[in-house]
Design an enzyme around this catalytic site. Structure first.
Site, mmCIF file in Angstrom:
data_model
loop_
_atom_site.group_PDB
_atom_site.id
_atom_site.type_symbol
_atom_site.label_atom_id
_atom_site.label_comp_id
_atom_site.label_asym_id
_atom_site.label_seq_id
_atom_site.Cartn_x
_atom_site.Cartn_y
_atom_site.Cartn_z
ATOM 1 N N ASP A 1 57.506 0.735 -4.556
ATOM 2 C CA ASP A 1 57.623 0.359 -3.140
ATOM 3 C C ASP A 1 57.192 1.522 -2.252
ATOM 4 O O ASP A 1 57.346 2.684 -2.626
ATOM 5 C CB ASP A 1 59.082 -0.025 -2.848
ATOM 6 C CG ASP A 1 59.215 -0.786 -1.529
ATOM 7 O OD1 ASP A 1 58.180 -1.195 -0.955
ATOM 8 O OD2 ASP A 1 60.357 -0.953 -1.072
ATOM 9 N N ASN B 1 54.016 1.595 -0.491
ATOM 10 C CA ASN B 1 52.570 1.777 -0.318
ATOM 11 C C ASN B 1 52.167 1.644 1.153
ATOM 12 O O ASN B 1 51.357 2.410 1.664
ATOM 13 C CB ASN B 1 51.793 0.712 -1.107
ATOM 14 C CG ASN B 1 51.977 0.839 -2.600
ATOM 15 O OD1 ASN B 1 52.568 1.798 -3.073
ATOM 16 N ND2 ASN B 1 51.480 -0.136 -3.345
ATOM 17 N N ARG C 1 46.966 -0.599 5.243
ATOM 18 C CA ARG C 1 47.936 -0.770 4.147
ATOM 19 C C ARG C 1 47.258 -0.790 2.773
ATOM 20 O O ARG C 1 47.790 -0.271 1.802
ATOM 21 C CB ARG C 1 48.683 -2.100 4.323
ATOM 22 C CG ARG C 1 49.639 -2.147 5.490
ATOM 23 C CD ARG C 1 50.271 -3.537 5.604
ATOM 24 N NE ARG C 1 50.957 -3.922 4.377
ATOM 25 C CZ ARG C 1 52.170 -3.466 4.015
ATOM 26 N NH1 ARG C 1 52.815 -2.637 4.804
ATOM 27 N NH2 ARG C 1 52.722 -3.858 2.893
ATOM 28 N N HIS D 1 47.963 0.734 -1.275
ATOM 29 C CA HIS D 1 47.933 0.066 -2.585
ATOM 30 C C HIS D 1 46.923 0.774 -3.504
ATOM 31 O O HIS D 1 47.197 0.979 -4.684
ATOM 32 C CB HIS D 1 47.560 -1.399 -2.443
ATOM 33 C CG HIS D 1 48.565 -2.199 -1.659
ATOM 34 N ND1 HIS D 1 49.919 -2.073 -1.850
ATOM 35 C CD2 HIS D 1 48.417 -3.126 -0.660
ATOM 36 C CE1 HIS D 1 50.568 -2.896 -1.022
ATOM 37 N NE2 HIS D 1 49.675 -3.540 -0.293
ATOM 38 N N GLU E 1 57.320 -13.805 -4.131
ATOM 39 C CA GLU E 1 57.468 -13.794 -2.660
ATOM 40 C C GLU E 1 56.292 -13.090 -1.971
ATOM 41 O O GLU E 1 56.082 -13.254 -0.770
ATOM 42 C CB GLU E 1 58.772 -13.084 -2.248
ATOM 43 C CG GLU E 1 60.036 -13.905 -2.507
ATOM 44 C CD GLU E 1 60.493 -13.898 -3.958
ATOM 45 O OE1 GLU E 1 60.210 -12.914 -4.671
ATOM 46 O OE2 GLU E 1 61.105 -14.892 -4.384
ATOM 47 N N LEU F 1 53.945 2.602 -26.640
ATOM 48 C CA LEU F 1 54.621 2.051 -25.467
ATOM 49 C C LEU F 1 54.255 0.578 -25.221
ATOM 50 O O LEU F 1 53.074 0.217 -25.272
ATOM 51 C CB LEU F 1 54.215 2.876 -24.230
ATOM 52 C CG LEU F 1 54.786 2.416 -22.892
ATOM 53 C CD1 LEU F 1 56.252 2.832 -22.766
ATOM 54 C CD2 LEU F 1 53.990 2.997 -21.726
#
Ligand code: FPP
Length: 270
Positions: A35, A37, A48, A52, A82, A146
């Protein structure tokens, strides 16, 4: 643990931690809500989308950091059910970044023995994204290091709704009886089947929410909130979060057994 110099430089508290820690006390599975970005970009007077884009670097840091720490699993929350409420241009930019990420990073995932697994309503994404994800899954399927899960068009409630629908279908077809369902059964039929529950959930940018992420799986997960904005997150921040986790005492609803003659060690049930 591998390439410790790439995780923390000698002489730093983080490196001292890595040199001394018992590897068996590390979290097996770390989940991250990426959270901040937008705020990162805004703070620099950038659109924005640039936040990202910068966030991709942090994704690389987290994945490589988790692989070097030899964690079993890392799950990143990249796009929630969402997030479709965001402006169309931002959604398009996020999908384009995802496509670019899959093209550019696949060879690094293969080389680092990382197994890739998308979770979420993948069938609702654009066809070419679905193909890119399938390619990445196939190319890394035999890797043994991983497990890197990326949550796309994912939410914890949607995952539970989807399982509820499948249960109803199986029951209606006579293929499932109520007695078969217990907690292990549910865990084994969620998208994260086979992956241990997260031991540690990191959220960047200081927000104190779980935002519909892995709701079933985080029942006893330790939370770590950092003010760092996602594009600034590095492997060193992951080490700090893990060091904080190792100091925690986990009780899973039980108590810590008092040592003989020292009843004060007993803790309240939580
Ligand atoms: C939250 O920041 C971040 C997201 C909704 C998307 C996360 C995406 C990336 C890190 C880049 C793409 C990832 C991959 C793997 C290709 P925000 O926009 O809500 O920030 P804000 O709260 O500051 O506005």
């Amino acid at each position: 643990m591998k390439d410790l110099d790439r995780l923390a430089l000698p002489g730093t508290p983080e490196r001292d931690f890595l040199d001394q820690v018992d590897p068996s006390s590390l979290p097996r599975h770390v989940a991250i809500i990426m959270d901040g970005n937008g705020r990162w970009a805004q703070g620099r007077g950038l659109p924005r989308v640039e936040g990202h884009r910068a966030g991709i670097h942090a994704v690389r840091e987290a994945v490589e950091g988790a692989a070097r720490l030899e964690l079993e699993a890392l799950t990143l929350y990249a796009f929630s059910t969402e997030n479709w409420k965001r402006p169309r241009w931002e959604i398009r930019a996020l999908m384009a970044l995802l496509k670019e990420y899959l093209q550019k990073e696949l060879s690094a995932l293969v080389d680092n023995n990382i197994r890739f697994r998308p979770i979420g309503r993948i069938h609702e994404l654009e066809e070419d994204i679905q193909r890119g994800l399938e390619r990445a899954v196939a190319a890394t399927a035999s890797n043994t290091g991983l497990l890197f899960q990326i949550a796309l068009n994912y939410s914890g409630r949607a995952e539970l709704v989807d399982l509820g629908r499948r249960i109803a279908e199986w029951a209606a077809a006579g293929a499932l009886s109520p007695r078969e369902i217990d907690e292990q059964w549910v865990a084994a039929h969620l998208e994260t089947a086979g992956c241990p529950d997260p031991d540690l959930l990191i959220r960047t940018s200081g927000e104190l929410r779980v935002s519909n992420f892995l709701l079933w799986q985080i029942a006893y997960t330790e939370l770590y909130i950092t003010p760092v904005l996602w594009p600034d997150f590095t492997a060193l921040h992951l080490v700090r979060a893990v060091a904080d986790f190792v100091r925690r005492e986990r009780r899973f609803g039980g108590v810590v057994e008092p040592s003989p003659g020292n009843a004060e060690d007993e803790l309240e049930e939580t």
